[in-house]
Scaffold this active site. Sequence first.
Site, short mmCIF file in Angstrom:
data_model
loop_
_atom_site.label_atom_id
_atom_site.label_comp_id
_atom_site.label_asym_id
_atom_site.label_seq_id
_atom_site.Cartn_x
_atom_site.Cartn_y
_atom_site.Cartn_z
CG PHE B 124 -0.45 6.02 -0.41
CD1 PHE B 124 -1.48 5.66 -1.26
CD2 PHE B 124 -0.65 5.94 0.96
CE1 PHE B 124 -2.70 5.23 -0.74
CE2 PHE B 124 -1.87 5.51 1.48
CZ PHE B 124 -2.90 5.17 0.62
N GLY B 125 -0.38 9.76 -1.32
CA GLY B 125 -0.67 10.99 -0.59
C GLY B 125 -1.91 10.85 0.28
CB THR B 159 7.77 8.51 1.49
OG1 THR B 159 7.60 8.67 2.89
CG2 THR B 159 9.15 7.91 1.22
CD GLU B 365 4.09 2.77 5.51
OE1 GLU B 365 3.33 1.79 5.50
OE2 GLU B 365 5.04 2.90 4.75
CB SER B 368 4.28 3.16 18.97
OG SER B 368 5.52 2.90 18.36
#
Lengths: 255, 381
Positions: B124-125, B159, B365, B368
């Site tokens: 997923f880019g 990834t 992703e 924090s």
Amino acid sequence: MNILVLLKQTFDTEEKIVLENGKVSEEGVEFVINPYDEYAVEEAIKIKEELGGEVTTISLGPDRFESAIRTALAMGVDKAILVDDPDVFGDEYTAAKVLTEVIKDQTYDLILAGYVAVDDASGQVPQRIADMLNIPIISTAVKIEIDGSNITVHRDVEGDTEILEAPLPVIITSQQGLNDPRYPSLPGIMKAKKKPLDRLSADDIGVSPDEVKAKTEVIETFLPPKKEAGRILSGEISDQGRELVQLLRSEAKVI
Amino acid sequence: MVNFELTKEQKMIKDMVRKFAESEVAPIAEHIDKTAEFPMDTFKKMGELGLLGIPFPEKYGGSGGDTLSYIIVVEEIGRACGSTGLSYAAAVSLGASPIYYYGTEEQKQTYLIPLASGKALGSFGLTEPNAGSDAGSTRTKAVLDGDHYTINGEKIFITNAGYSKTIIVTAVTGKNERGRNIISAFIVPSDTLGVKITSNYEKMGVRGSNTSSIYLENVRVPKENILGDPKKGFKQFLYTLDGGRISIAALSVGIAQAAFEAAINYAKERVQFGHTLSSYQSIQFKLADMAMQIELARNMVYKAAWLKDNGRPFTLESAIAKLYASEAAFYISNQAIQIHGGNGYMREYHVERYLRDAKLMEIGEGTSEIQRMVIARQLGL
């Protein structure tokens, strides 16, 4: 080729044994397919994949056996029978007698089982069944080859290999090294819940609890004594030898 | 009302994956961390077991499981190896899921089946040098030219891209009435002319997981390769990321669990001043805190997964799960090193790897800080 597999659920081999009121406690214990039965399940599935047919597991035990049976179904077994009636739980004689009655209602070419269960390690049930069914048995198999209606089995004899042939039907028990059991795949796990698991009672198989009553009785269950710290002898080797023999005689009382 | 019991299938999946992870994944974890070699063999085996297709229906090559089953697997793989866990989570949550959520039937047939059945990996880019969570700043552009889109731009920190068959790429396709970028998503087969993928990063942790840069130079894809609603690319990947966060949270729990187990085992064995470390209250308190945090994190992760499985909103809960679990994983692996003392600082004892791997959980992703922004927004702030 229709194959029956005798399957028992046992304690996970890494579980600690705890006694409670003179009985082995099952509190919080993880249960698994008896590891030797798992080789039998894998072998049965492999033979089925090569020659076609159907694999059925047959078990005698409490309701909790279902998780082991579902794992076998997820690996690729087609259907399962569980006799979960406590009235017909007993000793090896009971188990053999009950399982034989179940087997008599099945059509089969081959029966596979683990050579021993890792819990009580009696290693008697398949032999007793073979006798009751009056068919041959080959134990501790490490390799199985099927050619038409004949079977060739390499069996482990205390580290050596013995090669035996037998006509079908036959009971074969598995030894470590027979194969490398597969992991149940995700689609296999999802399908397992839809596969048939028949639960049978004493009535269903037509045995009376009296006729299969255990012939043995457990008098006492106890843990082996705790291992004590070892002792290292010192001095001249010849003196150590003498001392060792003396201790084995007077202290350990083994010679 | 509330049921904390896993189903029979979920238990069976957990048992199977734990066995698989202990015998196939854990033994090479140290090696792939050291060498940064991608464990392709492991992914082949996971594909054969159906692990790459858990949350997708059988008709698309999946296993027909639920999010909770998938989450259990991420935790177990992560407990054995953070790198493998990360690549696994990214392959399912980011590489394959968007095609399942938003793809046309034809796209699912062509692109989802190979991913779900474990024959290929997807990625997923989204992230760019100047745009990650700030997706509005995306610079990659896609221009419609006849029946093809031409894509130009650069993606970073992707990834699995070095081992992927398909990449979902986000790109600006225009501006809306308020002058904001309209972002769309495209399925780009990685062997398309003009796609260049390099894997030159030297990472601190999760070193066995492949991380790549993608350069897109006049990459032409058929206009059917647009994924979902062309105008809602932004919303689509927000939903995708919400799902991805649950998996990063689960991975954090797995790493934390591994660190905790190492710490408690070491504390029970290591004798100092005549007693095991575990007999000292200072160490007991650390282990108690670690156990508490793992329990809380896991419950939160399961809740977020349950919400997703039941079609409820889960943006808030997945952000809470990801934030809490990743910070717990970092704290717990840090304390695990502390309990190990000098030994913990050495590679041989693995706990230093857990800390390096856990750090990524607080960043990937959505950092924090981004999670706190998401939570605040959900609170109406």
